[in-house]
Design a protein around this motif. Structure first.
Motif, PDB file in Angstrom:
ATOM      1  N   VAL A  39       0.867  -1.172   0.000  1.00 52.48           N
ATOM      2  CA  VAL A  39       0.000   0.000   0.000  1.00 52.48           C
ATOM      3  C   VAL A  39       0.906   1.225   0.000  1.00 52.48           C
ATOM      4  CG1 VAL A  39      -1.791   1.280   1.210  1.00 52.48           C
ATOM      5  CG2 VAL A  39      -1.805  -1.227   1.254  1.00 52.48           C
ATOM      6  N   VAL A  40       0.733   2.083  -0.990  1.00 50.28           N
ATOM      7  CA  VAL A  40       1.568   3.277  -1.104  1.00 50.28           C
ATOM      8  C   VAL A  40       0.742   4.489  -0.698  1.00 50.28           C
ATOM      9  CG1 VAL A  40       3.046   4.662  -2.601  1.00 50.28           C
ATOM     10  CG2 VAL A  40       2.812   2.192  -3.010  1.00 50.28           C
ATOM     11  N   GLY A  41       1.229   5.215   0.293  1.00 49.55           N
ATOM     12  CA  GLY A  41       0.527   6.389   0.791  1.00 49.55           C
ATOM     13  C   GLY A  41       0.478   6.375   2.304  1.00 49.55           C
ATOM     14  N   GLY A  42       0.245   7.537   2.885  1.00 50.16           N
ATOM     15  CA  GLY A  42       0.230   7.617   4.338  1.00 50.16           C
ATOM     16  C   GLY A  42      -1.001   8.265   4.912  1.00 50.16           C
ATOM     17  N   GLY A  43      -1.990   8.560   4.053  1.00 47.74           N
ATOM     18  CA  GLY A  43      -3.211   9.166   4.543  1.00 47.74           C
ATOM     19  C   GLY A  43      -4.163   8.148   5.127  1.00 47.74           C
ATOM     20  N   TYR A  44      -5.388   8.589   5.395  1.00 50.21           N
ATOM     21  CA  TYR A  44      -6.315   7.677   6.073  1.00 50.21           C
ATOM     22  C   TYR A  44      -6.754   6.536   5.165  1.00 50.21           C
ATOM     23  CZ  TYR A  44     -10.330  10.002   3.815  1.00 50.21           C
ATOM     24  OH  TYR A  44     -11.236  10.491   2.916  1.00 50.21           O
ATOM     25  N   ILE A  45      -6.884   6.765   3.857  1.00 46.91           N
ATOM     26  CA  ILE A  45      -7.297   5.688   2.969  1.00 46.91           C
ATOM     27  C   ILE A  45      -6.224   4.610   2.906  1.00 46.91           C
ATOM     28  CG2 ILE A  45      -7.894   5.088   0.590  1.00 46.91           C
ATOM     29  CD1 ILE A  45      -9.137   7.855   0.306  1.00 46.91           C
ATOM     30  N   ALA A  88      -1.471  11.086  18.548  1.00 43.64           N
ATOM     31  CA  ALA A  88      -2.474  10.101  18.153  1.00 43.64           C
ATOM     32  C   ALA A  88      -2.001   9.296  16.946  1.00 43.64           C
ATOM     33  CB  ALA A  88      -3.798  10.793  17.845  1.00 43.64           C
ATOM     34  N   ARG A  89      -1.453   9.959  15.948  1.00 46.04           N
ATOM     35  CA  ARG A  89      -1.035   9.207  14.766  1.00 46.04           C
ATOM     36  C   ARG A  89       0.185   8.339  15.048  1.00 46.04           C
ATOM     37  NH1 ARG A  89       1.927  12.691  10.438  1.00 46.04           N
ATOM     38  NH2 ARG A  89       3.036  14.275  11.617  1.00 46.04           N
ATOM     39  N   GLY A  90       1.034   8.777  15.967  1.00 43.96           N
ATOM     40  CA  GLY A  90       2.137   7.923  16.383  1.00 43.96           C
ATOM     41  C   GLY A  90       1.646   6.676  17.084  1.00 43.96           C
ATOM     42  N   HIS A  91       0.584   6.828  17.873  1.00 49.64           N
ATOM     43  CA  HIS A  91      -0.011   5.691  18.577  1.00 49.64           C
ATOM     44  C   HIS A  91      -0.567   4.683  17.564  1.00 49.64           C
ATOM     45  CE1 HIS A  91      -1.851   4.227  22.454  1.00 49.64           C
ATOM     46  NE2 HIS A  91      -2.496   3.490  21.571  1.00 49.64           N
ATOM     47  N   GLY A  94       4.016  -3.896   7.885  1.00 47.02           N
ATOM     48  CA  GLY A  94       5.327  -3.300   7.640  1.00 47.02           C
ATOM     49  C   GLY A  94       5.200  -1.852   7.222  1.00 47.02           C
ATOM     50  N   VAL A  95       5.129  -0.951   8.187  1.00 51.68           N
ATOM     51  CA  VAL A  95       5.013   0.479   7.900  1.00 51.68           C
ATOM     52  C   VAL A  95       6.419   1.048   7.692  1.00 51.68           C
ATOM     53  CG1 VAL A  95       4.202   2.713   8.730  1.00 51.68           C
ATOM     54  CG2 VAL A  95       2.908   0.640   9.276  1.00 51.68           C
ATOM     55  N   HIS A  96       6.669   1.563   6.492  1.00 47.28           N
ATOM     56  CA  HIS A  96       7.980   2.102   6.148  1.00 47.28           C
ATOM     57  C   HIS A  96       7.822   3.578   5.790  1.00 47.28           C
ATOM     58  CE1 HIS A  96       9.690  -1.992   5.861  1.00 47.28           C
ATOM     59  NE2 HIS A  96       8.502  -2.310   5.363  1.00 47.28           N
ATOM     60  N   CYS A  97       8.121   4.452   6.737  1.00 40.66           N
ATOM     61  CA  CYS A  97       8.063   5.888   6.483  1.00 40.66           C
ATOM     62  C   CYS A  97       9.381   6.351   5.857  1.00 40.66           C
ATOM     63  CB  CYS A  97       7.778   6.647   7.773  1.00 40.66           C
ATOM     64  SG  CYS A  97       6.107   6.330   8.420  1.00 40.66           S
ATOM     65  N   TYR A 126       5.410   5.112   2.791  1.00 42.63           N
ATOM     66  CA  TYR A 126       4.985   6.513   2.830  1.00 42.63           C
ATOM     67  C   TYR A 126       6.219   7.398   2.828  1.00 42.63           C
ATOM     68  CZ  TYR A 126       3.023  10.930   4.486  1.00 42.63           C
ATOM     69  OH  TYR A 126       2.675  12.247   4.605  1.00 42.63           O
ATOM     70  N   ARG A 127       6.235   8.372   1.963  1.00 41.25           N
ATOM     71  CA  ARG A 127       7.432   9.205   1.800  1.00 41.25           C
ATOM     72  C   ARG A 127       7.650  10.177   2.948  1.00 41.25           C
ATOM     73  NH1 ARG A 127       5.561  13.285  -3.126  1.00 41.25           N
ATOM     74  NH2 ARG A 127       3.886  14.353  -1.988  1.00 41.25           N
ATOM     75  N   GLY A 128       6.612  10.458   3.742  1.00 39.77           N
ATOM     76  CA  GLY A 128       6.737  11.384   4.854  1.00 39.77           C
ATOM     77  C   GLY A 128       7.305  10.725   6.101  1.00 39.77           C
ATOM     78  N   ALA A 129       7.462  11.549   7.152  1.00 42.78           N
ATOM     79  CA  ALA A 129       8.083  11.069   8.383  1.00 42.78           C
ATOM     80  C   ALA A 129       7.144  10.228   9.235  1.00 42.78           C
ATOM     81  CB  ALA A 129       8.598  12.258   9.204  1.00 42.78           C
ATOM     82  N   GLN A 130       5.828  10.438   9.105  1.00 41.77           N
ATOM     83  CA  GLN A 130       4.856   9.689   9.893  1.00 41.77           C
ATOM     84  C   GLN A 130       3.540   9.647   9.152  1.00 41.77           C
ATOM     85  OE1 GLN A 130       3.963   7.273  11.661  1.00 41.77           O
ATOM     86  NE2 GLN A 130       4.715   7.922  13.675  1.00 41.77           N
ATOM     87  N   ILE A 131       2.823   8.537   9.243  1.00 43.57           N
ATOM     88  CA  ILE A 131       1.535   8.407   8.566  1.00 43.57           C
ATOM     89  C   ILE A 131       0.496   9.328   9.196  1.00 43.57           C
ATOM     90  CG2 ILE A 131       1.987   6.041   7.854  1.00 43.57           C
ATOM     91  CD1 ILE A 131       0.111   5.137  10.147  1.00 43.57           C
TER      92      ILE A 131
END
Length: 452
Positions: A173-179, A211-214, A225-228, A198-203
């Protein structure tokens, strides 16, 4: 001048349908509506509704495990994707029929065709039929965006995910937004080995940092496998699937690549450019607070305006438009306090200001707690819930509430009511706790964890 219609709506999604129904059913306007695809738009056909049903489906493996811990003699089994997909399609057919009946009962004439605007008071269907209209409403929504990388044709988007012939074994899955984050959790829950780039530092950019870090930590703990800081350079067809060559130097093979890298307004090709309708930097139709464009007879609501791209917002914008133009009840929808939910596992519910935004606006106090909820703790899980209130140090008003927990979407809906009414921290404190619940923590946090 006599017109064929008082209102002609282009787009049969949530915003367009609500505007048409209210204008015709409540205010007696003669309304026509054109939709080139299925009635119900993104939310009903290829968005919120089928996605939420997939969320429900993906939660059963964990529920079955928990049932065993509670003493039930239950056995898990193989997930039957074709059976679920067939049931899902039947439900979407039912909902589309309900939308069509709603419009019919309100007296709206539906045209199953693509439409474009010829002039400020004329629309043309794909077959060349033209209608005059006193007012025209554009409600054509948005469309998934896939960047122009080599091999982009090998990827799918959220439009296609509901119609797969079979579930993949390995998915990217490519992207870091809610979808993106929701589908990473959905596919994982259905037994797919999932990686998320996800190309950013955090989803979940735009949500409260804590909250998003949690949520990200919970996803990692579940095995996603979340890869920021990672993006795809190109996709290549291989003998065993699709190889994603990434910016971190890896080249990994997957059976499916899902791009959820944002959506773009579906506004081009409607004839609006030639009429003087203004467009923004991202291709959105520019409107004022009344949803009116630079052409007085043409209005726009929903994702095509790129204000706040949520179904309930489009519905309220469409309703406000109809009340204003046809009901002699000038109404502007306030985009300032919008509750939202991200249906990851666990869910994230949010309303009001993030801690970061509130701190930038003035002195604040932050009340937060994290704990293992009773239900999953008994089952031996390490899941943790997070609840957080952001409070103005000067007015004592609760400026924001952020919840990461099972059913956070249900909880945040209720929290949005007092926050929208201007409740203070002391109002929350005076509210008696309902015990034993997770939500009681919202009214029992007495000491701030930090000030700023």
């Amino acid at each position: 001048m006599s017109f064929d219609y008082d209102l002609f709506v282009i787009g049969g999604g949530s915003g367009g349908v609500r505007a048409a129904r209210v204008a015709a059913g409540d205010w007696g306007a003669k309304v026509g509506l054109a939709e080139e695809s299925r009635m119900g738009g993104t939310c009903v056909i290829r968005g919120c509704v089928p996605k939420k049903l997939m969320v429900f489906a993906s939660g059963f493996p964990e529920a079955i495990e928990d049932a065993r811990a509670y003493g039930w003699d239950v056995q898990g089994g193989r997930f039957d994707w074709p059976l679920f997909r067939a049931a899902l399609e039947r439900e979407l057919d039912r909902l589309e029929g309900a939308y069509r009946n709603t419009l019919k009962n309100a007296g709206v004439t539906v045209h199953d065709a693509r439409a474009r605007v010829v002039d400020p008071h004329c629309v043309e269907l794909a077959d060349g039929t033209r209608f005059s209209a006193k007012h025209i409403l554009i409600a054509t929504g948005g469309w998934p965006f896939v960047p122009d990388i080599p091999g982009r044709e090998l990827a799918i988007t959220s439009n296609e995910i509901f119609h797969l012939d079979e579930l993949p074994k390995r998915a990217l899955v490519v992207g870091g937004g809610y979808i993106a984050s929701e589908f990473a959790c959905i596919l994982h829950g259905l037994g797919v080995n999932v990686s998320q780039y996800y190309r950013g530092a955090q989803i979940l950019r735009g949500f409260d940092d804590e909250a998003r870090g949690h949520v990200a930590n919970a996803m990692l703990a579940r095995g996603i496998g979340v890869h920021c800081g990672t993006d795809v350079i190109r996709l290549e067809k291989s003998a065993g699937g699709i190889v994603a060559v990434a910016t971190d130097g890896t080249a990994q093979e997957f059976d499916l690549v899902l791009y959820a890298t944002g959506r773009v307004p579906n506004a081009r090709g409607l004839g609006l450019e030639e009429l003087g309708v203004a467009f923004g930097r991202q291709g959105e139709i520019v409107v004022d607070a009344w949803s009116q464009t630079a052409v007085p007879s043409i209005f726009a609501v929903g994702d095509v305006t790129n204000r706040v791209n949520l179904t309930p917002v489009a519905i309220r914008e469409g309703h406000a438009f109809a009340d204003t133009v046809f009901g002699a009840r000038p109404t502007r929808f306030d985009h300032g306090l919008i509750p939202s939910a991200v249906f990851t596992q666990p869910e994230l519910g949010s309303v009001g200001l993030t801690e970061e935004a509130a701190r930038a606006a003035g002195p604040i106090e932050v009340y937060a707690t994290s704990f293992r909820p009773m239900k999953s703790l008994f089952a031996g899980r390490q899941d943790r819930v997070m609840m957080k209130l952001v409070v103005s140090a000067e007015t004592r008003r609760v400026l924001g509430c952020h919840i990461v927990a099972p059913e956070a979407g249900e909880l945040i809906q209720l929290a949005a009511i007092p926050i929208g009414m201007g409740a203070t921290k002391e109002d929350f404190d005076r509210t008696l706790a309902v015990h034993p619940t997770m939500a009681e923590e919202l009214v029992t946090m007495r000491k701030p964890v930090r000030r700023g």
